[in-house]
Design an enzyme around this catalytic site. Structure first.
Site, mmCIF file in Angstrom:
data_model
loop_
_atom_site.group_PDB
_atom_site.id
_atom_site.type_symbol
_atom_site.label_atom_id
_atom_site.label_comp_id
_atom_site.label_asym_id
_atom_site.label_seq_id
_atom_site.Cartn_x
_atom_site.Cartn_y
_atom_site.Cartn_z
ATOM 1 N N ASP A 243 -5.769 14.898 6.508
ATOM 2 C CA ASP A 243 -4.507 15.086 7.220
ATOM 3 C C ASP A 243 -3.615 16.113 6.529
ATOM 4 O OD1 ASP A 243 -4.065 13.505 4.999
ATOM 5 O OD2 ASP A 243 -3.319 11.774 6.088
ATOM 6 N N GLU B 114 -1.311 5.459 12.213
ATOM 7 C CA GLU B 114 -0.347 4.371 12.072
ATOM 8 C C GLU B 114 -0.730 3.197 12.983
ATOM 9 O OE1 GLU B 114 1.800 4.466 9.799
ATOM 10 O OE2 GLU B 114 3.037 6.260 9.742
ATOM 11 N N ASN C 114 1.233 -0.508 5.552
ATOM 12 C CA ASN C 114 1.125 -1.081 6.905
ATOM 13 C C ASN C 114 -0.296 -0.991 7.464
ATOM 14 O OD1 ASN C 114 0.886 1.623 7.424
ATOM 15 N ND2 ASN C 114 2.634 1.784 8.805
ATOM 16 N N HIS D 258 -2.235 1.725 7.471
ATOM 17 C CA HIS D 258 -2.671 3.020 8.022
ATOM 18 C C HIS D 258 -3.720 3.662 7.130
ATOM 19 C CE1 HIS D 258 0.712 5.030 5.603
ATOM 20 N NE2 HIS D 258 -0.267 5.881 5.404
HETATM 21 C C1 GLP Z 1 -0.335 8.816 2.956
HETATM 22 C C2 GLP Z 1 -1.677 9.469 3.272
HETATM 23 C C3 GLP Z 1 -2.807 8.450 3.276
HETATM 24 C C4 GLP Z 1 -2.729 7.599 2.013
HETATM 25 C C5 GLP Z 1 -1.433 6.852 1.995
HETATM 26 C C6 GLP Z 1 -1.292 5.924 0.807
HETATM 27 O O1 GLP Z 1 0.288 8.262 4.066
HETATM 28 N N1 GLP Z 1 -1.652 10.141 4.531
HETATM 29 O O2 GLP Z 1 -4.044 9.130 3.348
HETATM 30 O O3 GLP Z 1 -3.817 6.689 1.991
HETATM 31 O O4 GLP Z 1 -0.391 7.824 1.947
HETATM 32 O O5 GLP Z 1 -0.796 6.617 -0.290
HETATM 33 P P1 GLP Z 1 -0.720 6.059 -1.770
HETATM 34 O O6 GLP Z 1 -2.106 6.132 -2.309
HETATM 35 O O7 GLP Z 1 0.200 6.999 -2.474
HETATM 36 O O8 GLP Z 1 -0.199 4.676 -1.700
#
Ligand code: GLP
Length: 245
Positions: free
Chosen positions: A67, A143, A136, A138
């Site tokens: 992404d 989402e 949440n 995702h």
């Molecule tokens: C973002 C990314 C996800 C990632 C998520 C969790 O939203 N788009 O790919 O898994 O954050 O991030 P973190 O590992 O910092 O908790």
């Protein structure tokens, strides 16, 4: 789904490293999809260390990313392009021409849903996908409410995700409100999937992913429908699933 509960974040990264090394050793030209966020950072450090010691060669690897934010210059330090360059790609011998992201400009202007899938298919599909998970549930930027068949598209970020990600920005208002993300359907086409989670804030999402029925309320639960998923979690994020799996 195979689940490994490791003692801490470093042990999660070490387990993840062993799975990726196994993949790249067996198939040097593996097509690997990378995730951003803080969770895979320890893994990326270990990959760099192993590269520096001559233990891994990335020269034939093809990469994809899940992404990217919309509305940020790709050189902006908060963009996922910048994140990947600085935390991994600049430090290993992956070839620049083998690095792939969704074409943000195309998606932003023309909403070219599906064009990333064409790139992925042309390059032979994805062998191995690395995922983190949001509080949440995702995955990438899919989402709650996302559907199992979704492909790469422009999405609105939820308040929960904007809040969780504001720690990387000067203030909440600087967090982009939109992103382009691979869909759940795109992710599920990967031959192997490895999801990493650490810390107590991910405990509920991990419980919902593994132990609740598949539902778009927790997008990661769609992984239950894939035949080769490995989930690697630390004790803290596993606190609600312990003794239940
Ligand atoms: C973002 C990314 C996800 C990632 C998520 C969790 O939203 N788009 O790919 O898994 O954050 O991030 P973190 O590992 O910092 O908790």
């Amino acid at each position: 789904m195979k689940v490994y509960i490791e003692k801490d974040a470093l042990a999660v990264a070490q387990k993840a490293l062993s799975l990726i090394k196994n993949q790249i050793t067996k198939k040097a030209d593996s097509r690997i999809c990378f995730a951003t966020g803080s969770t895979p950072l320890d893994l990326y450090k270990l990959l760099i260390e192993d590269y520096q010691k001559g233990k891994i060669d990335f020269s034939k690897m093809v990469t994809f990313n899940l992404d990217e934010y919309l509305g940020l210059d790709l050189k902006n330090e908060h963009s996922y392009h910048y994140f990947m360059d600085h935390n991994l790609f600049n430090h290993i011998n992956v070839k620049r021409e083998n690095i792939n992201f969704p074409d943000v400009k195309k998606y932003e202007k023309e909403h070219q849903n599906g064009s990333y899938e064409q790139v992925i298919e042309k390059l032979g599909g994805i062998d191995f996908t690395i995922l983190g998970i949001g509080e949440n549930g995702h995955i990438a930027f899919n989402e709650p409410g996302s559907q199992e068949q979704d492909i790469t598209r422009v999405v609105d970020l939820t308040e929960s995700t904007i809040n969780a990600n504001k720690r990387f920005f000067a203030s909440e208002k600087d967090v982009p409100r939109k992103a382009v993300t691979m869909g759940i359907g795109t992710i599920l086409k990967s031959k192997k999937i490895m999801l990493l989670a650490t810390g107590p804030k991910k405990a509920q999402a991990i419980y919902d992913t593994l132990l609740k029925p598949v539902s778009s309320n927790c997008p990661a639960s769609f992984l239950q429908n894939h035949k080769d998923v490995t989930i690697i979690v630390d004790e803290l994020s596993a606190k609600l699933i312990k003794n239940k799996i």
